[in-house]
Enzyme design. Structure first.
Site, PDB file in Angstrom:
ATOM      1  N   TYR A  97      18.265  65.802  23.645  1.00 40.44           N
ATOM      2  CA  TYR A  97      16.917  65.437  23.187  1.00 40.44           C
ATOM      3  C   TYR A  97      15.843  65.597  24.270  1.00 40.44           C
ATOM      4  CZ  TYR A  97      19.593  62.798  19.642  1.00 40.44           C
ATOM      5  OH  TYR A  97      20.471  62.414  18.670  1.00 40.44           O
ATOM      6  N   HIS A 138      28.613  64.624  21.135  1.00 38.85           N
ATOM      7  CA  HIS A 138      27.494  64.771  20.189  1.00 38.85           C
ATOM      8  C   HIS A 138      27.891  65.515  18.905  1.00 38.85           C
ATOM      9  CE1 HIS A 138      22.809  65.068  20.225  1.00 38.85           C
ATOM     10  NE2 HIS A 138      23.264  64.860  18.999  1.00 38.85           N
TER      11      HIS A 138
HETATM   12  N1  LIG Z   1      23.955  62.362  16.453  1.00 41.11           N
HETATM   13  C1  LIG Z   1      23.179  63.281  15.928  1.00 41.11           C
HETATM   14  O1  LIG Z   1      23.571  64.434  15.713  1.00 41.11           O
HETATM   15  C2  LIG Z   1      21.772  62.921  15.540  1.00 41.11           C
HETATM   16  C3  LIG Z   1      21.035  63.781  14.711  1.00 41.11           C
HETATM   17  C4  LIG Z   1      19.744  63.406  14.362  1.00 41.11           C
HETATM   18  C5  LIG Z   1      19.189  62.212  14.812  1.00 41.11           C
HETATM   19  N2  LIG Z   1      19.927  61.411  15.638  1.00 41.11           N
HETATM   20  C6  LIG Z   1      19.371  60.106  16.114  1.00 41.11           C
HETATM   21  O2  LIG Z   1      18.850  59.410  14.991  1.00 41.11           O
HETATM   22  C7  LIG Z   1      17.501  59.031  15.268  1.00 41.11           C
HETATM   23  C8  LIG Z   1      16.714  58.932  13.985  1.00 41.11           C
HETATM   24  O3  LIG Z   1      16.665  60.179  13.318  1.00 41.11           O
HETATM   25  P1  LIG Z   1      15.289  60.922  12.992  1.00 41.11           P
HETATM   26  O4  LIG Z   1      14.267  60.449  13.936  1.00 41.11           O
HETATM   27  O5  LIG Z   1      15.513  62.363  12.973  1.00 41.11           O
HETATM   28  O6  LIG Z   1      14.991  60.475  11.494  1.00 41.11           O
HETATM   29  P2  LIG Z   1      14.690  59.073  10.750  1.00 41.11           P
HETATM   30  O7  LIG Z   1      14.788  57.936  11.671  1.00 41.11           O
HETATM   31  O8  LIG Z   1      15.492  59.092   9.499  1.00 41.11           O
HETATM   32  O9  LIG Z   1      13.213  59.259  10.256  1.00 41.11           O
HETATM   33  C9  LIG Z   1      12.132  59.346  11.115  1.00 41.11           C
HETATM   34  C10 LIG Z   1      10.933  59.636  10.205  1.00 41.11           C
HETATM   35  O10 LIG Z   1      10.639  58.505   9.406  1.00 41.11           O
HETATM   36  C11 LIG Z   1       9.321  58.097   9.649  1.00 41.11           C
HETATM   37  N3  LIG Z   1       9.298  56.636   9.730  1.00 41.11           N
HETATM   38  C12 LIG Z   1       9.949  55.850  10.615  1.00 41.11           C
HETATM   39  N4  LIG Z   1       9.709  54.560  10.368  1.00 41.11           N
HETATM   40  C13 LIG Z   1       8.856  54.514   9.303  1.00 41.11           C
HETATM   41  C14 LIG Z   1       8.245  53.467   8.595  1.00 41.11           C
HETATM   42  N5  LIG Z   1       8.452  52.185   8.920  1.00 41.11           N
HETATM   43  N6  LIG Z   1       7.429  53.797   7.554  1.00 41.11           N
HETATM   44  C15 LIG Z   1       7.192  55.080   7.212  1.00 41.11           C
HETATM   45  N7  LIG Z   1       7.765  56.132   7.855  1.00 41.11           N
HETATM   46  C16 LIG Z   1       8.589  55.846   8.909  1.00 41.11           C
HETATM   47  C17 LIG Z   1       8.915  58.709  10.956  1.00 41.11           C
HETATM   48  O11 LIG Z   1       7.564  58.960  10.903  1.00 41.11           O
HETATM   49  P3  LIG Z   1       6.733  59.291  12.248  1.00 41.11           P
HETATM   50  O12 LIG Z   1       7.245  60.607  12.737  1.00 41.11           O
HETATM   51  O13 LIG Z   1       5.320  59.361  11.797  1.00 41.11           O
HETATM   52  O14 LIG Z   1       6.990  58.158  13.165  1.00 41.11           O
HETATM   53  C18 LIG Z   1       9.738  59.991  10.991  1.00 41.11           C
HETATM   54  O15 LIG Z   1       9.047  61.028  10.286  1.00 41.11           O
HETATM   55  C19 LIG Z   1      17.017  60.127  16.219  1.00 41.11           C
HETATM   56  O16 LIG Z   1      15.839  59.768  16.871  1.00 41.11           O
HETATM   57  C20 LIG Z   1      18.222  60.255  17.114  1.00 41.11           C
HETATM   58  O17 LIG Z   1      18.222  59.218  18.065  1.00 41.11           O
HETATM   59  C21 LIG Z   1      21.208  61.737  15.991  1.00 41.11           C
END
Ligand SMILES: NC(=O)c1ccc[n+]([C@@H]2O[C@H](COP(=O)([O-])OP(=O)(O)OC[C@H]3O[C@@H](n4cnc5c(N)ncnc54)[C@H](OP(=O)(O)O)[C@@H]3O)[C@@H](O)[C@H]2O)c1
Length: 282
Positions: free
Chosen positions: A53, A111
């Protein structure tokens, strides 16, 4: 340790806060340290990062800027599939710690599975990192049922978690059940399906009943399930606070069931062609 109003998930007597702050993709990197610091101020005691990341440096800076002791904040990082060979794996862990200026992480994950390197070699390197004190706990990410069986059988150490995509629009019953059978917790990445589930009329209706937001209802639906942890990412301070403000309401069994039925939408958000294993069918 890790004080929080939310219940922790426990694996072999080790507690992890059930909500963590995800740090993948900061469109405005100059704001990253402030946002991670705000998350800590808002009560998050669990930060999810990864070598891939590019956010480890900001996590380290945010940790150094807070007076909450290191031992009170759970840090997870991950080694990418490009570094699945033992030597590369070791270097990646050292680089992660150096970048964050930490002596150890609380949880170190593989990962993505890497079919070109024997899993026993990568698991061996993971265990070595734990034995050398660089990681307190170890685990896997994006592992399917077949791969969970293999990893659990190879590993002489308890695997702490399998971090996989899980939200209301995907059926992960097989992966979750397999993890439970081995005492492995499940950490949900993209728990909000990157915002897609927040527009769902059923989730909106349930949110209105509780006077909560669709994001809060979605996260509550996840962490109300046994041994489930979620790591949402948000970029506004308001949403950061909202996503951990989950202690004062509960979903009824009927509401849990209504949200679970949304899995028929069958949406997988994270599905990179170059890395994906053969996913389990629902
Ligand atoms: N292990 C893996 O392969 C893998 C893969 C993907 C992700 N991850 C981990 O999972 C974490 C989360 O995944 P992600 O960030 O891709 O997706 P997510 O948490 O499912 O969604 C983030 C999205 O939701 C919005 N959001 C967050 N809180 C909100 C709320 N209270 N109200 C309205 N909208 C909201 C955010 O908007 P804004 O952008 O406007 O804030 C963003 O667009 C990553 O940051 C990472 O640490 C791991």
């Amino acid at each position: 340790m890790f004080p929080s109003a939310l219940p922790a998930v426990s694996v072999s007597g080790v507690n992890i806060p059930s909500i963590g702050y995800g740090t993948m993709l900061f469109p405005e990197p100059e704001k990253a340290v402030t946002l991670i610091s705000e998350a800590i101020k808002s009560g998050y005691r669990h930060i999810d990062t990864a070598r891939k990341y590019g956010s480890e440096q900001w996590v380290g800076e945010a940790l150094r800027s807070t007076d909450i002791g290191r031992e009170n904040i759970w840090i997870t990082t991950k080694v990418t599939e490009e570094n699945a060979k033992a030597d590369d794996f070791e270097r990646s862990v050292e680089k992660s710690l150096e970048t964050m200026q930490l002596n150890y992480v609380d949880l170190l994950l593989i990962h993505w599975p890497q079919p070109k390197v024997p899993l026993s070699e990568t698991i061996g390197a993971l265990i070595k990192a734990k034995r050398h004190g660089l990681a307190k706990n170890i685990g896997i990410s994006n592992f399917t049922v077949e791969l969970i069986h293999k990893a659990a059988q190879i590993s002489s150490e308890q695997l702490f978690t399998n971090q996989v995509e899980y939200h209301p629009y995907i059926n992960q019953d097989k992966v979750i059940q397999t993890c439970r059978n081995y005492g492995i917790s499940v950490t949900c990445h993209v728990p909000l399906a990157r915002g897609v589930v927040l527009k769902d009329p059923e989730i909106i209706k349930i949110a209105q009943i509780h006077q909560k937001s669709p994001a809060q209802v979605t996260l509550k639906w996840l962490i109300q399930q046994e041994n489930i942890i979620a790591v949402p990412r948000a970029l506004s301070i308001e949403q950061i606070k909202e996503n951990i403000d989950l202690a004062d309401f509960s979903l009824s069994n009927e509401q849990m069931g209504r949200i679970s039925r949304l899995r028929s939408r069958n949406l997988r958000v994270v599905d990179p062609e170059v890395r994906r294993p053969i996913w389990d069918l629902p």
